[in-house]
Design an enzyme around this catalytic site. Structure first.
Site, PDB file in Angstrom:
ATOM      1  N   LEU A  37      -0.017 -72.532  72.327  1.00  0.00           N
ATOM      2  CA  LEU A  37       1.048 -71.820  71.677  1.00  0.00           C
ATOM      3  C   LEU A  37       1.678 -71.142  72.769  1.00  0.00           C
ATOM      4  CD1 LEU A  37      -0.060 -70.302  68.304  1.00  0.00           C
ATOM      5  CD2 LEU A  37       1.820 -71.701  68.710  1.00  0.00           C
ATOM      6  N   ASP A  38       3.087 -71.069  72.566  1.00  0.00           N
ATOM      7  CA  ASP A  38       3.941 -70.460  73.913  1.00  0.00           C
ATOM      8  C   ASP A  38       3.545 -69.071  73.933  1.00  0.00           C
ATOM      9  OD1 ASP A  38       4.986 -72.814  74.644  1.00  0.00           O
ATOM     10  OD2 ASP A  38       6.795 -72.527  73.094  1.00  0.00           O
ATOM     11  N   PRO A  39       3.604 -68.380  74.908  1.00  0.00           N
ATOM     12  CA  PRO A  39       3.279 -66.985  74.957  1.00  0.00           C
ATOM     13  C   PRO A  39       4.058 -66.186  74.086  1.00  0.00           C
ATOM     14  CG  PRO A  39       3.397 -68.108  77.224  1.00  0.00           C
ATOM     15  CD  PRO A  39       4.022 -68.997  76.310  1.00  0.00           C
ATOM     16  N   ALA A  41       5.122 -67.078  71.026  1.00  0.00           N
ATOM     17  CA  ALA A  41       4.879 -67.606  69.763  1.00  0.00           C
ATOM     18  C   ALA A  41       3.451 -66.847  69.089  1.00  0.00           C
ATOM     19  CB  ALA A  41       4.744 -69.354  69.609  1.00  0.00           C
ATOM     20  N   ARG A 177      11.279 -76.188  69.993  1.00  0.00           N
ATOM     21  CA  ARG A 177      12.423 -75.765  70.736  1.00  0.00           C
ATOM     22  C   ARG A 177      13.351 -77.076  71.038  1.00  0.00           C
ATOM     23  NH1 ARG A 177      10.485 -72.741  76.012  1.00  0.00           N
ATOM     24  NH2 ARG A 177       8.683 -72.405  74.713  1.00  0.00           N
TER      25      ARG A 177
END
Length: 316
Positions: A37-39, A41, A177
């Site tokens: 998971l992106d930072p 998110a 994204r």
């Protein structure tokens, strides 16, 4: 400790940092997640502990669900709200029906160009490492599958930067994204992902997730084991083949399991089908069904991921 933890990742932490924190809380050396998971998110981050890390590759392919907020009228260098604005347009013309109208174009099989912030490698280096150096390289399109994309609600209609909240169900490898960017391009105003929450990863749901603070509190009370999900539950979608006690040792050694060693199994298992082999102490292995080339009637199960040794020790 061996098993799975369904962690509620907070925004502002990288997935790597969450796993490091989990290692310290549980006091284990081996731990790993099953999908970054992106930072920025939040949401479900599935973390495997101990011998359960062997299952990670089987969990990576699970479908996922998200709540995603899209901000229209602004494109950014990273495709999310953390990048620099690269293009800004007036999206005040957008209405709810405009967005709903294009949703079918973004369901089913969709072609995506991976963002430069992804972990895909290009000539031995990850794309996000190149992006940090200010480099942009050509990336090949990839096919992903969007099971459903539903409009929930919108805000800011009539302003230059309206927003829409969506529910997304998709295959592994989907770049949310990129989906937001592509939708903005389709609507002629640009867009970026302004917020993302993963609500499900395979069988793991956000309603059942635990925070790092809850795990730390459980550790202080000596009840941390209650937060661990058994390995068998993580792969419950695979058909179950119950192994006789007399055949457990052979499975633990990675040997093929033949019908005489099976206590119970589903009917009509096709060659190549993955199954879970279970015994008296729980999950023994993930195995692939096959048939001997010289005897097509002779069915066997070849372990491709053995967990039995640890299961045997933990039962003592």
């Amino acid at each position: 400790m061996n098993g799975i933890v369904n962690v509620l990742k907070p925004p502002g932490m990288s997935s790597h940092d969450v796993v490091d924190r989990i290692r310290r809380i549980f006091g284990v050396k081996k731990a790993g997640h099953t999908g970054t998971l992106d930072p920025g998110a939040a949401g479900v981050l599935v973390v495997c502990l101990g011998v359960a890390t062997r299952l990670a590759r089987f969990l990576l392919g699970e479908d996922k669900e998200y709540r995603v907020e899209i901000t229209f009228g602004m494109s950014t260098s990273t495709g999310d709200s953390y990048g620099e604005i690269t293009d800004q347009r007036d999206a005040s013309f957008l209405k709810e029906h405009d967005i709903i109208r294009v949703l079918p174009e973004f369901t089913g099989e969709v072609r995506q160009v991976p963002p430069m912030t992804s972990a895909i490698k290009w000539r031995g280096k990850k794309l996000y490492e190149l992006a940090r150096e200010g480099l942009v390289v050509e990336r090949q399109e990839r096919a992903v599958y969007i099971k459903s994309l539903e409009f929930i609600r919108g805000s800011g209609w009539g302003t230059p930067s309206p927003r829409a909240l969506m529910h997304l169900s998709c295959s592994k490898g989907t770049y949310v994204r990129s989906l937001c960017h592509d939708m903005g391009s389709r609507l002629g105003c640009g867009a970026h992902m302004s917020f993302l929450v993963r609500t499900r990863a395979g069988p793991f749901k956000i309603a059942d997730s635990v925070t790092l603070e809850e795990l730390q509190a459980a550790a202080s009370k000596g009840v941390l084991e209650r937060k661990i999900i058994e390995m068998d539950r993580a792969v419950s979608e695979y058909p179950e083949v119950i192994v006789k006690s007399s055949a457990v040792k052979a499975v633990a050694a990675g040997s093929k399991l033949y019908i005489p060693g099976v206590a119970r199994m589903p009917l009509d298992l096709d060659c190549g089908k993955l199954v879970r082999l279970t015994g008296p102490d729980g999950l023994l292995a993930i195995a692939e069904a096959g048939r001997e080339p010289f005897d097509k009637e002779k069915l066997f199960f070849k372990p491709v991921c053995v967990l039995a040794r640890q299961a045997g020790r933990s039962s003592n």
